[in-house]
Design a protein around this motif. Sequence first.
Motif, PDB file in Angstrom:
ATOM      1  N   VAL A  48      -4.319  -7.681 -10.715  1.00 37.39           N
ATOM      2  CA  VAL A  48      -4.615  -6.577  -9.804  1.00 37.39           C
ATOM      3  C   VAL A  48      -5.068  -7.117  -8.454  1.00 37.39           C
ATOM      4  N   TYR A  49      -5.978  -8.091  -8.483  1.00 38.82           N
ATOM      5  CA  TYR A  49      -6.456  -8.672  -7.227  1.00 38.82           C
ATOM      6  C   TYR A  49      -5.355  -9.451  -6.516  1.00 38.82           C
ATOM      7  N   ASP A  50      -4.520 -10.144  -7.279  1.00 35.50           N
ATOM      8  CA  ASP A  50      -3.395 -10.848  -6.663  1.00 35.50           C
ATOM      9  C   ASP A  50      -2.513  -9.858  -5.905  1.00 35.50           C
ATOM     10  N   ALA A  51      -2.228  -8.727  -6.531  1.00 35.09           N
ATOM     11  CA  ALA A  51      -1.365  -7.736  -5.898  1.00 35.09           C
ATOM     12  C   ALA A  51      -2.035  -7.127  -4.668  1.00 35.09           C
ATOM     13  N   LEU A  52      -3.331  -6.815  -4.778  1.00 35.92           N
ATOM     14  CA  LEU A  52      -4.045  -6.243  -3.639  1.00 35.92           C
ATOM     15  C   LEU A  52      -4.111  -7.226  -2.472  1.00 35.92           C
ATOM     16  N   TYR A  53      -4.335  -8.497  -2.794  1.00 39.08           N
ATOM     17  CA  TYR A  53      -4.400  -9.513  -1.745  1.00 39.08           C
ATOM     18  C   TYR A  53      -3.060  -9.620  -1.022  1.00 39.08           C
ATOM     19  N   ARG A  54      -1.950  -9.641  -1.784  1.00 33.37           N
ATOM     20  CA  ARG A  54      -0.638  -9.722  -1.145  1.00 33.37           C
ATOM     21  C   ARG A  54      -0.357  -8.474  -0.312  1.00 33.37           C
ATOM     22  N   TRP A  55      -0.829  -7.314  -0.778  1.00 37.39           N
ATOM     23  CA  TRP A  55      -0.664  -6.101   0.032  1.00 37.39           C
ATOM     24  C   TRP A  55      -1.451  -6.233   1.325  1.00 37.39           C
ATOM     25  N   CYS A  56      -2.705  -6.691   1.219  1.00 35.38           N
ATOM     26  CA  CYS A  56      -3.540  -6.847   2.406  1.00 35.38           C
ATOM     27  C   CYS A  56      -2.941  -7.866   3.373  1.00 35.38           C
ATOM     28  N   ARG A  57      -2.332  -8.908   2.848  1.00 29.42           N
ATOM     29  CA  ARG A  57      -1.803  -9.975   3.692  1.00 29.42           C
ATOM     30  C   ARG A  57      -0.436  -9.662   4.261  1.00 29.42           C
ATOM     31  N   ASP A  58       0.444  -9.043   3.450  1.00 26.05           N
ATOM     32  CA  ASP A  58       1.853  -8.959   3.821  1.00 26.05           C
ATOM     33  C   ASP A  58       2.435  -7.552   3.903  1.00 26.05           C
ATOM     34  N   ALA A  59       1.785  -6.563   3.303  1.00 27.24           N
ATOM     35  CA  ALA A  59       2.449  -5.263   3.189  1.00 27.24           C
ATOM     36  C   ALA A  59       1.564  -4.092   3.582  1.00 27.24           C
ATOM     37  N   GLY A  60       0.451  -4.350   4.255  1.00 25.44           N
ATOM     38  CA  GLY A  60      -0.479  -3.280   4.582  1.00 25.44           C
ATOM     39  C   GLY A  60       0.075  -2.212   5.495  1.00 25.44           C
ATOM     40  N   ASP A  61       1.080  -2.539   6.277  1.00 25.15           N
ATOM     41  CA  ASP A  61       1.669  -1.563   7.199  1.00 25.15           C
ATOM     42  C   ASP A  61       2.995  -1.006   6.694  1.00 25.15           C
ATOM     43  N   GLU A  62       3.383  -1.426   5.498  1.00 24.24           N
ATOM     44  CA  GLU A  62       4.662  -0.969   4.949  1.00 24.24           C
ATOM     45  C   GLU A  62       4.501   0.403   4.308  1.00 24.24           C
ATOM     46  N   THR A  63       5.477   1.253   4.493  1.00 29.08           N
ATOM     47  CA  THR A  63       5.464   2.576   3.870  1.00 29.08           C
ATOM     48  C   THR A  63       6.625   2.679   2.890  1.00 29.08           C
ATOM     49  N   HIS A  64       6.557   3.698   2.054  1.00 25.64           N
ATOM     50  CA  HIS A  64       7.620   3.897   1.072  1.00 25.64           C
ATOM     51  C   HIS A  64       7.852   5.392   0.912  1.00 25.64           C
ATOM     52  N   ASN A  65       9.115   5.779   0.863  1.00 24.82           N
ATOM     53  CA  ASN A  65       9.435   7.191   0.689  1.00 24.82           C
ATOM     54  C   ASN A  65      10.694   7.309  -0.135  1.00 24.82           C
ATOM     55  N   TRP A  66      10.796   8.380  -0.899  1.00 21.66           N
ATOM     56  CA  TRP A  66      11.986   8.607  -1.714  1.00 21.66           C
ATOM     57  C   TRP A  66      12.265  10.104  -1.747  1.00 21.66           C
ATOM     58  N   PRO A  67      13.508  10.498  -1.650  1.00 22.71           N
ATOM     59  CA  PRO A  67      14.684   9.639  -1.435  1.00 22.71           C
ATOM     60  C   PRO A  67      14.775   9.202   0.013  1.00 22.71           C
ATOM     61  N   GLY A  68      15.565   8.156   0.279  1.00 19.98           N
ATOM     62  CA  GLY A  68      15.758   7.684   1.644  1.00 19.98           C
ATOM     63  C   GLY A  68      16.508   8.708   2.468  1.00 19.98           C
ATOM     64  N   PRO A  69      16.441   8.576   3.809  1.00 20.32           N
ATOM     65  CA  PRO A  69      17.112   9.560   4.687  1.00 20.32           C
ATOM     66  C   PRO A  69      18.586   9.743   4.370  1.00 20.32           C
ATOM     67  N   GLY A  70      19.294   8.663   4.022  1.00 26.13           N
ATOM     68  CA  GLY A  70      20.719   8.770   3.759  1.00 26.13           C
ATOM     69  C   GLY A  70      21.033   9.378   2.406  1.00 26.13           C
ATOM     70  N   GLN A  71      20.017   9.550   1.552  1.00 29.39           N
ATOM     71  CA  GLN A  71      20.250  10.058   0.206  1.00 29.39           C
ATOM     72  C   GLN A  71      19.940  11.534   0.078  1.00 29.39           C
ATOM     73  N   ARG A  72      19.178  12.111   1.025  1.00 27.12           N
ATOM     74  CA  ARG A  72      18.788  13.500   0.907  1.00 27.12           C
ATOM     75  C   ARG A  72      20.018  14.395   0.890  1.00 27.12           C
ATOM     76  N   GLY A  73      20.007  15.324  -0.020  1.00 29.31           N
ATOM     77  CA  GLY A  73      21.090  16.275  -0.128  1.00 29.31           C
ATOM     78  C   GLY A  73      22.298  15.768  -0.897  1.00 29.31           C
TER      79      GLY A  73
END
Length: 273
Positions: free
Chosen positions: A247-272
């Motif tokens: 858990v801490y390994d994952a949180l650390y990698r998020w803090c270091r490398d992915a803190g500004d990354e977002t995620h959404n589903w479905p992607g814009p090209g998949q809607r509809g």
Amino acid sequence: MPAHTEISTTQLSRLIGLPERPVLIDVRTDADVAADPRILPASQRRPHDQVSIWGKSLAGRSVIVICQAGGKLAQGTAAYLRHLGIQAESLEGGFEAWRDAGGPLVPLGVIPAMHDQQGSRWVTRSRPKVDRTACPWLIRRFVDPDAVFLFVSAQEIGSVAERFAATPFDVEGVEWSHRGELCTFDVMVERFGLASPALSRLATIIRGADTARLDIAPQAAGFLAVALGLSRMYRDDIAQVEAAMLVYDALYRWCRDAGDETHNWPGPGQRGA
């Protein structure tokens, strides 16, 4: 550009704190260490002229060797390790290059004594939740990979610390504990010289979960839920700490490398679709 048997400070900095990091071996002379008594995070001091003895214990591991300037001691030791069949590189520019690049350095004077080459010993209250799992993660990943943690009843911590030469942490009245608004994890990051944007961000999440200030980081409430869930899943404190490491390994990698990354589903090209 480093030679094929060297690693640069930039490359090494991406490996520090990760579970799959290489073993870091510091072969600087006693005089060099006395002039600057700090070491790279989680590194181990070993005498270069005894590599034929201690080197055999590193079979199957990836090793980075560090000397003062990346010259004869590190390159010669790494070459001998490769002779033993061990994957070994030297740090380009050595300790001086790492220091000059602003890499974190742990003061030797604050690291508790090792015992029979088994690592430092720490003792705290049983049934850990947040700080008492976060601190073992920090110590194992950034200070002493072989550290031993003893979880005992609160009334026995002092006696166990004395009889087993263990350092108490996250209890009242000891050096390694809460200080003002800071939790023990904060104190360790500061005292071990490990301050970085990633660890500072992680420390805020841990502080919020550990001190019931869930408003100081959006992730604190979710992290607290995970920590409390783990405490219900495991009766064995050591097993719980081992499970929390991921858990801490994952949180650390998020803090270091992915803190500004977002995620959404479905992607814009998949809607509809």
